[in-house]
Design a protein around this motif. Structure first.
Motif, PDB file in Angstrom:
ATOM      1  N   PRO A 142      25.733  34.231 -75.041  1.00 24.16           N
ATOM      2  CA  PRO A 142      26.869  34.672 -74.143  1.00 24.16           C
ATOM      3  C   PRO A 142      27.158  36.234 -74.311  1.00 24.16           C
ATOM      4  O   PRO A 142      27.354  37.024 -73.534  1.00 24.16           O
ATOM      5  CB  PRO A 142      28.121  33.804 -73.995  1.00 24.16           C
ATOM      6  N   SER A 143      26.360  37.058 -74.672  1.00 22.34           N
ATOM      7  CA  SER A 143      26.349  38.378 -75.266  1.00 22.34           C
ATOM      8  C   SER A 143      28.223  38.168 -74.970  1.00 22.34           C
ATOM      9  O   SER A 143      28.719  37.639 -75.898  1.00 22.34           O
ATOM     10  CB  SER A 143      25.627  38.962 -73.505  1.00 22.34           C
ATOM     11  N   ALA A 144      28.403  40.202 -74.536  1.00 20.02           N
ATOM     12  CA  ALA A 144      29.630  40.290 -75.103  1.00 20.02           C
ATOM     13  C   ALA A 144      29.996  40.993 -74.055  1.00 20.02           C
ATOM     14  O   ALA A 144      29.681  41.795 -73.373  1.00 20.02           O
ATOM     15  CB  ALA A 144      30.203  41.299 -76.747  1.00 20.02           C
ATOM     16  N   VAL A 145      31.164  41.840 -73.814  1.00 14.21           N
ATOM     17  CA  VAL A 145      31.641  42.132 -72.873  1.00 14.21           C
ATOM     18  C   VAL A 145      31.928  44.068 -73.402  1.00 14.21           C
ATOM     19  O   VAL A 145      32.301  44.442 -74.397  1.00 14.21           O
ATOM     20  CB  VAL A 145      33.249  42.796 -72.400  1.00 14.21           C
ATOM     21  N   GLY A 146      30.918  44.967 -72.320  1.00 17.14           N
ATOM     22  CA  GLY A 146      30.293  46.331 -72.710  1.00 17.14           C
ATOM     23  C   GLY A 146      32.197  46.939 -72.544  1.00 17.14           C
ATOM     24  O   GLY A 146      32.334  48.156 -72.469  1.00 17.14           O
ATOM     25  N   ASP A 147      32.590  46.289 -71.467  1.00 17.78           N
ATOM     26  CA  ASP A 147      33.603  46.867 -70.565  1.00 17.78           C
ATOM     27  C   ASP A 147      34.264  46.513 -70.152  1.00 17.78           C
ATOM     28  O   ASP A 147      34.450  45.322 -69.072  1.00 17.78           O
ATOM     29  CB  ASP A 147      33.064  48.012 -68.685  1.00 17.78           C
ATOM     30  N   TRP A 148      36.260  46.457 -70.335  1.00 18.11           N
ATOM     31  CA  TRP A 148      36.766  45.974 -70.202  1.00 18.11           C
ATOM     32  C   TRP A 148      36.992  46.004 -68.928  1.00 18.11           C
ATOM     33  O   TRP A 148      38.527  45.215 -68.682  1.00 18.11           O
ATOM     34  CB  TRP A 148      38.122  46.157 -71.367  1.00 18.11           C
ATOM     35  N   VAL A 149      37.310  46.884 -68.243  1.00 21.95           N
ATOM     36  CA  VAL A 149      38.427  47.525 -67.181  1.00 21.95           C
ATOM     37  C   VAL A 149      37.585  46.824 -65.911  1.00 21.95           C
ATOM     38  O   VAL A 149      38.223  46.430 -65.789  1.00 21.95           O
ATOM     39  CB  VAL A 149      37.723  49.202 -66.403  1.00 21.95           C
ATOM     40  N   THR A 150      36.224  46.228 -65.975  1.00 16.32           N
ATOM     41  CA  THR A 150      35.482  45.764 -65.212  1.00 16.32           C
ATOM     42  C   THR A 150      35.381  44.298 -65.315  1.00 16.32           C
ATOM     43  O   THR A 150      34.530  43.435 -65.123  1.00 16.32           O
ATOM     44  CB  THR A 150      33.974  46.264 -64.340  1.00 16.32           C
ATOM     45  N   ALA A 151      35.099  44.084 -67.287  1.00 16.00           N
ATOM     46  CA  ALA A 151      34.683  42.793 -67.800  1.00 16.00           C
ATOM     47  C   ALA A 151      32.849  42.608 -67.669  1.00 16.00           C
ATOM     48  O   ALA A 151      32.946  41.351 -68.104  1.00 16.00           O
ATOM     49  CB  ALA A 151      35.733  41.344 -67.405  1.00 16.00           C
ATOM     50  N   SER A 152      32.944  44.141 -67.688  1.00 12.23           N
ATOM     51  CA  SER A 152      30.878  43.649 -67.345  1.00 12.23           C
ATOM     52  C   SER A 152      30.705  43.256 -69.168  1.00 12.23           C
ATOM     53  O   SER A 152      30.773  43.517 -68.940  1.00 12.23           O
ATOM     54  CB  SER A 152      30.502  44.901 -66.592  1.00 12.23           C
ATOM     55  N   MET A 153      29.583  42.727 -68.851  1.00  9.96           N
ATOM     56  CA  MET A 153      28.976  41.897 -69.626  1.00  9.96           C
ATOM     57  C   MET A 153      27.370  42.970 -70.369  1.00  9.96           C
ATOM     58  O   MET A 153      26.731  43.476 -69.518  1.00  9.96           O
ATOM     59  CB  MET A 153      28.375  40.792 -69.934  1.00  9.96           C
ATOM     60  N   ILE A 154      27.285  43.278 -72.174  1.00 12.85           N
ATOM     61  CA  ILE A 154      26.392  43.557 -72.202  1.00 12.85           C
ATOM     62  C   ILE A 154      25.262  42.808 -71.788  1.00 12.85           C
ATOM     63  O   ILE A 154      24.985  41.966 -71.898  1.00 12.85           O
ATOM     64  CB  ILE A 154      25.858  43.719 -73.394  1.00 12.85           C
ATOM     65  N   THR A 155      23.744  43.691 -70.731  1.00 13.21           N
ATOM     66  CA  THR A 155      22.744  42.651 -70.178  1.00 13.21           C
ATOM     67  C   THR A 155      21.672  42.851 -71.444  1.00 13.21           C
ATOM     68  O   THR A 155      21.785  43.131 -72.698  1.00 13.21           O
ATOM     69  CB  THR A 155      22.470  43.181 -69.560  1.00 13.21           C
ATOM     70  N   ALA A 156      20.796  41.478 -71.296  1.00 11.40           N
ATOM     71  CA  ALA A 156      20.078  41.089 -72.385  1.00 11.40           C
ATOM     72  C   ALA A 156      19.524  42.655 -72.786  1.00 11.40           C
ATOM     73  O   ALA A 156      18.311  42.582 -73.704  1.00 11.40           O
ATOM     74  CB  ALA A 156      19.187  39.859 -71.445  1.00 11.40           C
ATOM     75  N   ASP A 157      18.465  43.056 -71.770  1.00 14.87           N
ATOM     76  CA  ASP A 157      18.305  44.370 -72.307  1.00 14.87           C
ATOM     77  C   ASP A 157      18.705  45.350 -72.870  1.00 14.87           C
ATOM     78  O   ASP A 157      17.961  46.117 -73.245  1.00 14.87           O
ATOM     79  CB  ASP A 157      17.225  44.717 -70.481  1.00 14.87           C
ATOM     80  N   ALA A 158      19.815  45.464 -72.650  1.00 15.65           N
ATOM     81  CA  ALA A 158      20.509  46.570 -73.176  1.00 15.65           C
ATOM     82  C   ALA A 158      21.357  45.901 -74.779  1.00 15.65           C
ATOM     83  O   ALA A 158      21.552  46.961 -75.254  1.00 15.65           O
ATOM     84  CB  ALA A 158      21.894  47.145 -72.350  1.00 15.65           C
TER      85      ALA A 158
END
Length: 510
Positions: free
Chosen positions: A433-449
């Motif tokens: 499921p990946s993980a959150v990269g930014d808790w402000v927006t709750a945006s996820m770390i993408t597969a490429d990143a």
């Protein structure tokens, strides 16, 4: 003892090299847990949500205050009961069946009384040290004696954050859930030096180790300010700096691979060395007196573990379900792997092996439960089954310790395998499921990143710190106990059996 000190020194050297790089990481971009049911799973239990700003109008604060969902609360109460079931009777019967009949009650006593002792210490100061704001290693004293957790005059309860913005549970529920984690972790240790340690020595050591190893590790791995604290990019650095050290690194530990299993396993291994081997070890057969009870215990552990893992989502949501199904499938895979390995090595698969395989799978999937996909969970279970079989056979011989019930071989090896593979199978490209990269927006770390190598390195640093921390505290703790009251019963008491010599009763009447 020399082997133990050499292992600790090697781990300390590796950790010393890893820390500078870890401290240089940008905590704001560290991969952590998910913020909502549509994001990635939680990496760790949450902490009490910050109180509303004092300057806000009372009406606005009241309107903005989240209300716990009854479904979430119900699930967390059930999960807490399931973890209690894991310990008494689950772990007690699992361990009890593995020892000789003359020591059955001593193991049951050590598990039950240790569990009770830790629950009391948790209420007095443990919860506060683990889950309040302090520094990156240990919490503070805001919740001593559970003060502030509810207002008896007003009949109101403080809330604790989950992993979704605007979603809370009563803090009293969170504290109870985490109390059971602390209790079972300390109980796991007793299996390493069963059948020869003083009952009083067990209890004194548990007080020391709980205070200086469990509480700090729980804080370092699981304490953070909660998702609602991340209101803007301007506060990210400040909020991250208030979290525990390992959380700041971005290590993923869904339900306690480091805090519970590796932590306890290292303490058990140190105890096995420092208490010494049982009389007759290597010369006499120390066969389990009741594999029936061991099987019953392992089954209760498996059932209870659903609360342990799925409950760590802190909500009744999709990621609780993911943790649930991974706990189901990974454990089954580990049972099969252990049986296959045992059949290849010994020509037969055993009931003891199947029960041990189940525990190995449960241990390994603990840090990964809601952090990996179903396929990743199956692979982790399979690898853990084979790895822990080696842990209780080949590795045990290499170490030369009398780890009575293979605490390190199963919980140590399984915990390390699970922690490292979490970094692999959390990757979106491998079904994670990946993980959150930014808790402000709750945006996820993408597969490429997403970088598997980077995440595995972070997981490895968390494992090393846990090994070193628990090892050092355990050596000091056992030494203090030995100086104060002594560690070991007399040879006569050991030969008679601890049921009679320590407790004046027997498990079975002829």
């Amino acid at each position: 003892m020399k082997k133990l000190l050499a292992c600790l020194a090697l781990a300390a050297a590796a950790f010393a090299g890893a820390v500078p790089a870890a401290m240089a990481q940008d905590a704001a971009s560290a991969p952590v847990a998910a913020a909502s049911d549509t994001a990635a799973p939680a990496a760790a239990p949450a902490v009490p949500a910050p109180a509303p700003a004092a300057s806000a109008p009372a009406e606005a604060a009241s309107a903005a205050t989240p209300v716990p969902n009854k479904g979430d609360v119900s699930w967390m109460l059930v999960s807490t009961l399931l973890v209690i079931l894991m310990t008494v009777p689950g772990l007690a019967l699992f361990y009890g069946g593995l020892v000789r009949s003359k020591n059955m009650l001593s193991v049951l006593m050590q598990v039950m009384v240790t569990f009770s002792l830790i629950l009391v210490l948790w209420a007095l100061y443990g919860y506060s040290l683990a889950f309040t704001e302090g520094n990156k290693f240990i919490g503070g004293f805001d919740r001593l004696f559970m003060k502030g957790i509810w207002d008896n005059a007003a009949g109101t309860f403080a809330n604790a954050a989950t992993f979704s913005k605007g979603v809370v549970i009563p803090e009293i529920v969170f504290a109870a859930f985490q109390a059971t984690f602390a209790g079972i972790t300390c109980c796991l240790i007793v299996g390493a030096f069963a059948e020869r340690i003083k009952f009083s020595a067990v209890l004194l050591f548990m007080v020391i180790w709980f205070t200086f190893s469990y509480a700090p590790m729980a804080h370092m791995v699981w304490f953070w300010m909660g998702p609602d604290a991340y209101t803007s990019t301007a506060v990210v650095d400040e909020m991250n700096s208030k979290a525990g050290l390992i959380w700041q690194w971005g290590a993923l530990d869904f339900a306690g691979g480091t805090v519970v299993h590796i932590n306890a396993a290292v303490a058990g291994l140190v105890g096995a060395f420092m208490v010494g081997k049982r009389i007759g070890y290597g010369k006499e057969a120390f066969t389990p007196h009741s594999l029936t009870l061991t099987m019953v215990g392992s089954a209760l552990l498996w059932v209870g573990w659903f609360g342990f893992n799925a409950g760590s989502a802190l909500e009744a949501n999709g990621f609780a379900a993911l943790a649930f199904i991974n706990t189901l499938f990974a454990t089954a895979a580990a049972v099969l792997a252990w049986c296959v390995g045992e059949a290849l090595l010994k020509g037969k698969a055993s009931m003891l092996g199947a029960a041990s395989g189940a525990v190995a799978g449960l241990v390994a999937i603990t840090p990964a439960a809601g952090n990996v996909g179903i396929g990743g969970g199956l692979v982790i279970g399979l690898i853990a089954g084979f790895a822990c079989l080696w842990g209780v056979s080949g590795l045990k011989k290499l170490l030369g310790a009398d780890d009575s019930l293979d605490v390190f071989g199963v919980h140590g090896v399984g915990g390390i395998v699970g922690a490292l593979l979490t970094g692999v199978f959390n990757a979106p490209g491998l079904g994670g499921p990946s993980a959150v990269g930014d808790w402000v927006t709750a945006s996820m770390i993408t597969a490429d990143a997403y970088s598997i190598a980077s995440q595995v390195l972070t997981q490895g640093k968390a494992v090393l710190l846990t090994i070193v921390w628990s090892g050092v505290v355990s050596v000091i703790g056992f030494k203090v106990v030995d100086l104060v009251i002594g560690l070991r019963v007399t040879e006569e008491e050991e030969r008679e059996g601890l049921d009679i010599s320590a407790h004046g009763e027997t498990a079975y009447h002829k």
